[in-house]
Motif scaffolding. Structure first.
Motif, PDB file in Angstrom:
ATOM      1  N   GLY A  41      87.412  25.207 106.845  1.00 22.75           N
ATOM      2  CA  GLY A  41      86.773  23.899 106.802  1.00 22.75           C
ATOM      3  C   GLY A  41      85.346  23.987 107.302  1.00 22.75           C
ATOM      4  N   LYS A  42      84.528  23.016 106.912  1.00 22.34           N
ATOM      5  CA  LYS A  42      83.088  23.082 107.178  1.00 22.34           C
ATOM      6  C   LYS A  42      82.750  23.172 108.663  1.00 22.34           C
ATOM      7  N   TRP A  43      83.326  22.252 109.470  1.00 19.74           N
ATOM      8  CA  TRP A  43      82.882  22.165 110.871  1.00 19.74           C
ATOM      9  C   TRP A  43      83.475  23.263 111.734  1.00 19.74           C
ATOM     10  N   LEU A  44      84.783  23.544 111.553  1.00 22.95           N
ATOM     11  CA  LEU A  44      85.378  24.649 112.315  1.00 22.95           C
ATOM     12  C   LEU A  44      84.758  25.980 111.888  1.00 22.95           C
ATOM     13  N   GLY A  45      84.504  26.111 110.588  1.00 26.50           N
ATOM     14  CA  GLY A  45      83.867  27.333 110.095  1.00 26.50           C
ATOM     15  C   GLY A  45      82.489  27.525 110.681  1.00 26.50           C
ATOM     16  N   LYS A  46      81.703  26.441 110.755  1.00 29.19           N
ATOM     17  CA  LYS A  46      80.356  26.545 111.341  1.00 29.19           C
ATOM     18  C   LYS A  46      80.430  26.893 112.828  1.00 29.19           C
ATOM     19  N   PHE A  47      81.422  26.325 113.525  1.00 29.48           N
ATOM     20  CA  PHE A  47      81.572  26.631 114.953  1.00 29.48           C
ATOM     21  C   PHE A  47      81.868  28.121 115.156  1.00 29.48           C
ATOM     22  N   ILE A  48      82.791  28.652 114.353  1.00 24.07           N
ATOM     23  CA  ILE A  48      83.101  30.094 114.439  1.00 24.07           C
ATOM     24  C   ILE A  48      81.853  30.919 114.113  1.00 24.07           C
ATOM     25  N   ASN A  49      81.099  30.472 113.104  1.00 25.38           N
ATOM     26  CA  ASN A  49      79.891  31.204 112.718  1.00 25.38           C
ATOM     27  C   ASN A  49      78.862  31.251 113.851  1.00 25.38           C
ATOM     28  N   ILE A  50      78.740  30.144 114.586  1.00 25.83           N
ATOM     29  CA  ILE A  50      77.804  30.116 115.721  1.00 25.83           C
ATOM     30  C   ILE A  50      78.224  31.142 116.783  1.00 25.83           C
ATOM     31  N   LEU A  51      79.543  31.217 117.027  1.00 23.61           N
ATOM     32  CA  LEU A  51      80.035  32.201 118.004  1.00 23.61           C
ATOM     33  C   LEU A  51      79.730  33.626 117.544  1.00 23.61           C
ATOM     34  N   ILE A  52      79.892  33.860 116.236  1.00 25.99           N
ATOM     35  CA  ILE A  52      79.613  35.202 115.704  1.00 25.99           C
ATOM     36  C   ILE A  52      78.132  35.544 115.848  1.00 25.99           C
ATOM     37  N   ILE A  53      77.275  34.574 115.557  1.00 30.49           N
ATOM     38  CA  ILE A  53      75.822  34.807 115.684  1.00 30.49           C
ATOM     39  C   ILE A  53      75.466  35.147 117.135  1.00 30.49           C
ATOM     40  N   ILE A  54      76.018  34.373 118.078  1.00 27.35           N
ATOM     41  CA  ILE A  54      75.747  34.636 119.502  1.00 27.35           C
ATOM     42  C   ILE A  54      76.244  36.030 119.878  1.00 27.35           C
ATOM     43  N   GLN A  55      77.440  36.383 119.383  1.00 32.54           N
ATOM     44  CA  GLN A  55      77.989  37.707 119.714  1.00 32.54           C
ATOM     45  C   GLN A  55      77.088  38.815 119.188  1.00 32.54           C
ATOM     46  N   PHE A  56      76.589  38.659 117.974  1.00 34.56           N
ATOM     47  CA  PHE A  56      75.722  39.686 117.389  1.00 34.56           C
ATOM     48  C   PHE A  56      74.429  39.834 118.193  1.00 34.56           C
ATOM     49  N   ILE A  57      73.860  38.708 118.616  1.00 40.21           N
ATOM     50  CA  ILE A  57      72.595  38.762 119.366  1.00 40.21           C
ATOM     51  C   ILE A  57      72.818  39.437 120.719  1.00 40.21           C
ATOM     52  N   VAL A  58      73.869  39.026 121.435  1.00 33.52           N
ATOM     53  CA  VAL A  58      74.138  39.621 122.752  1.00 33.52           C
ATOM     54  C   VAL A  58      74.529  41.088 122.612  1.00 33.52           C
ATOM     55  N   PHE A  59      75.330  41.397 121.578  1.00 33.97           N
ATOM     56  CA  PHE A  59      75.748  42.780 121.340  1.00 33.97           C
ATOM     57  C   PHE A  59      74.524  43.663 121.066  1.00 33.97           C
ATOM     58  N   SER A  60      73.593  43.160 120.254  1.00 34.74           N
ATOM     59  CA  SER A  60      72.366  43.911 119.957  1.00 34.74           C
ATOM     60  C   SER A  60      71.555  44.118 121.221  1.00 34.74           C
ATOM     61  N   ALA A  61      71.433  43.055 122.029  1.00 32.95           N
ATOM     62  CA  ALA A  61      70.691  43.176 123.293  1.00 32.95           C
ATOM     63  C   ALA A  61      71.344  44.214 124.201  1.00 32.95           C
ATOM     64  N   GLY A  62      72.686  44.262 124.180  1.00 31.83           N
ATOM     65  CA  GLY A  62      73.394  45.240 125.005  1.00 31.83           C
ATOM     66  C   GLY A  62      73.104  46.672 124.577  1.00 31.83           C
ATOM     67  N   ILE A  63      73.071  46.899 123.252  1.00 31.21           N
ATOM     68  CA  ILE A  63      72.788  48.254 122.751  1.00 31.21           C
ATOM     69  C   ILE A  63      71.384  48.684 123.156  1.00 31.21           C
ATOM     70  N   ILE A  64      70.413  47.771 122.954  1.00 31.96           N
ATOM     71  CA  ILE A  64      69.021  48.103 123.307  1.00 31.96           C
ATOM     72  C   ILE A  64      68.884  48.317 124.810  1.00 31.96           C
ATOM     73  N   SER A  65      69.517  47.434 125.586  1.00 30.99           N
ATOM     74  CA  SER A  65      69.429  47.538 127.046  1.00 30.99           C
ATOM     75  C   SER A  65      69.994  48.868 127.542  1.00 30.99           C
ATOM     76  N   ASN A  66      71.140  49.279 126.984  1.00 28.50           N
ATOM     77  CA  ASN A  66      71.734  50.554 127.398  1.00 28.50           C
ATOM     78  C   ASN A  66      70.819  51.722 127.078  1.00 28.50           C
ATOM     79  N   TYR A  67      70.184  51.667 125.910  1.00 30.13           N
ATOM     80  CA  TYR A  67      69.271  52.762 125.542  1.00 30.13           C
ATOM     81  C   TYR A  67      68.042  52.776 126.453  1.00 30.13           C
ATOM     82  N   MET A  68      67.511  51.578 126.761  1.00 32.21           N
ATOM     83  CA  MET A  68      66.344  51.508 127.651  1.00 32.21           C
ATOM     84  C   MET A  68      66.714  51.985 129.063  1.00 32.21           C
ATOM     85  N   HIS A  69      67.935  51.668 129.475  1.00 32.04           N
ATOM     86  CA  HIS A  69      68.417  52.158 130.774  1.00 32.04           C
ATOM     87  C   HIS A  69      68.468  53.679 130.786  1.00 32.04           C
TER      88      HIS A  69
END
Length: 360
Positions: free
Chosen positions: A80-108
């Motif tokens: 459904g539109k609204w539940l699907g969009k909510f899940i999508n927002i969580l996925i976007i946040i996860q991707f951004i934080v996950f990417s930041a984690g990879i970069i942070s570990n390499y910089m460390h």
């Protein structure tokens, strides 16, 4: 609604997208993540490969039912539109934080080995500028970069020859010398290292020969699994059990076993080349995050969302919190990555139940 602009990924793109995205910083600390099993950790990467193959099958099967839509669109269709969009927002946040984690570990890693007296602000900015440049070219540009990265970096395996010569093969025995709790801990901590193949849920609509996508992705996955297996086996031979547990980025320390008269620190070569592998992983995740934002805002062919995502990643890496807090945040995003791996199985059940309503 068709969300695909065109199919641009050939079989080589698919193979090396699957392969290169999986090899980020995870493999650098894989022996440490598996250290709860001691010397019996050697064959864990092969088990990871079997799990990845099974979950990949579910992903490709689901994608084959929606050949022109990515996971963001599938979530909206099936949930459904609204539940699907909510899940999508969580996925976007996860991707951004996950990417930041990879970069942070390499910089460390850079800061602890090569730039001990300097801040990482300038390296992070340079990295993000490169990231923006590659992602701006689209998924085909990322796939080409992944191919180039593989052939440039595969040669670092040569630097492990001295660790093999100095290692002790008797460490491989006895087999199966671990408890269920030690096995569970290694499975939980170690599987992070091979995440990345699940992004086929997002670039599947761009694959030219979708009927062979499973085979081509499987080849890429098992190339990475083979590299993880070799890395783990050499580490088991070379290190003591205490070192496996306590030496951070133990794979790079394998290079220190090298003996060139004209190079003092071979590990610096490995660290320098590894930035290409980090870029391969992060560019794919950021491209997926941007696609998610595009889907939410119904915007196409605009890059300001990419700049915003890069800025958020910079803020997360440089946020004024302790290293311990950052690691907990990145660990939470890793666990959400596990959910994404099994998410297609849930969506397949929804698809079977609602087949007549959602069939395209």
């Amino acid at each position: 609604m068709n969300t695909t602009n065109g199919k641009v990924l050939n079989r080589y793109h698919v193979i090396f997208l699957a392969q290169s995205i999986m090899i980020g910083t995870g493999i650098l600390s894989l022996p440490q993540k598996l250290s709860s099993m001691g010397y019996t950790q050697t064959f864990m990467p092969l088990l990871f490969g079997v799990i990845a193959s099974l979950t990949l099958f579910a992903m490709v099967w689901l994608c084959s039912k929606f050949p022109n839509d990515d996971l963001f669109r599938m979530n909206e269709i099936l949930l459904g539109k609204w539940l699907g969009k909510f899940i999508n927002i969580l996925i976007i946040i996860q991707f951004i934080v996950f990417s930041a984690g990879i970069i942070s570990n390499y910089m460390h890693l850079i800061q602890s080995t090569a730039l001990q007296e300097q801040t990482i602000t300038l390296p992070v900015l340079c990295f993000l500028l490169l990231l923006i440049y590659i992602v701006s070219g689209g998924i085909k540009s990322i796939a080409r970069f992944c191919m180039m990265t593989f052939f440039i970096t595969i040669g670092v395996i040569y630097f492990t020859r001295w660790a093999i010569e100095k290692g002790d093969p008797s460490h491989f025995l006895p087999l199966f010398n671990f408890t269920p709790n030690e096995f569970y801990e290694a499975l939980k901590q170690g599987y992070f290292s091979i995440l990345g193949y699940e992004l086929i849920l997002f670039y599947f609509p761009y694959i030219i020969d979708q009927k062979k996508a499973f085979r081509h992705s499987l080849i890429g996955i098992w190339i990475s699994i083979f590299l993880c297996f070799i890395t783990t086996a050499i580490s088991v031979m070379y290190y003591s059990e205490w070192q496996l547990k306590n030496v951070e980025f133990s794979v790079l320390n394998l290079f220190k076993a090298g003996e060139f008269t004209f190079i003092e620190r071979i590990d610096i070569i490995g660290i320098t080349l590894w930035v290409l592998l980090i870029l391969s992983s992060v560019t794919a995740y950021v491209w997926c995050a941007k696609r998610g934002v595009d889907t939410l805002l119904k915007k196409k062919k605009q890059n300001y969302q990419l700049y915003i995502i890069a800025f958020i990643i910079f803020i997360i890496i440089k946020m004024p919190f302790s290293r311990e807090f950052q690691e907990k945040l990145f660990m939470a995003s890793n666990y959400m990555g596990y959910l994404l791996v099994i998410w297609p199985v849930f969506l397949i059940l929804i698809y079977i139940i609602r087949k007549k309503q959602v069939q395209v």
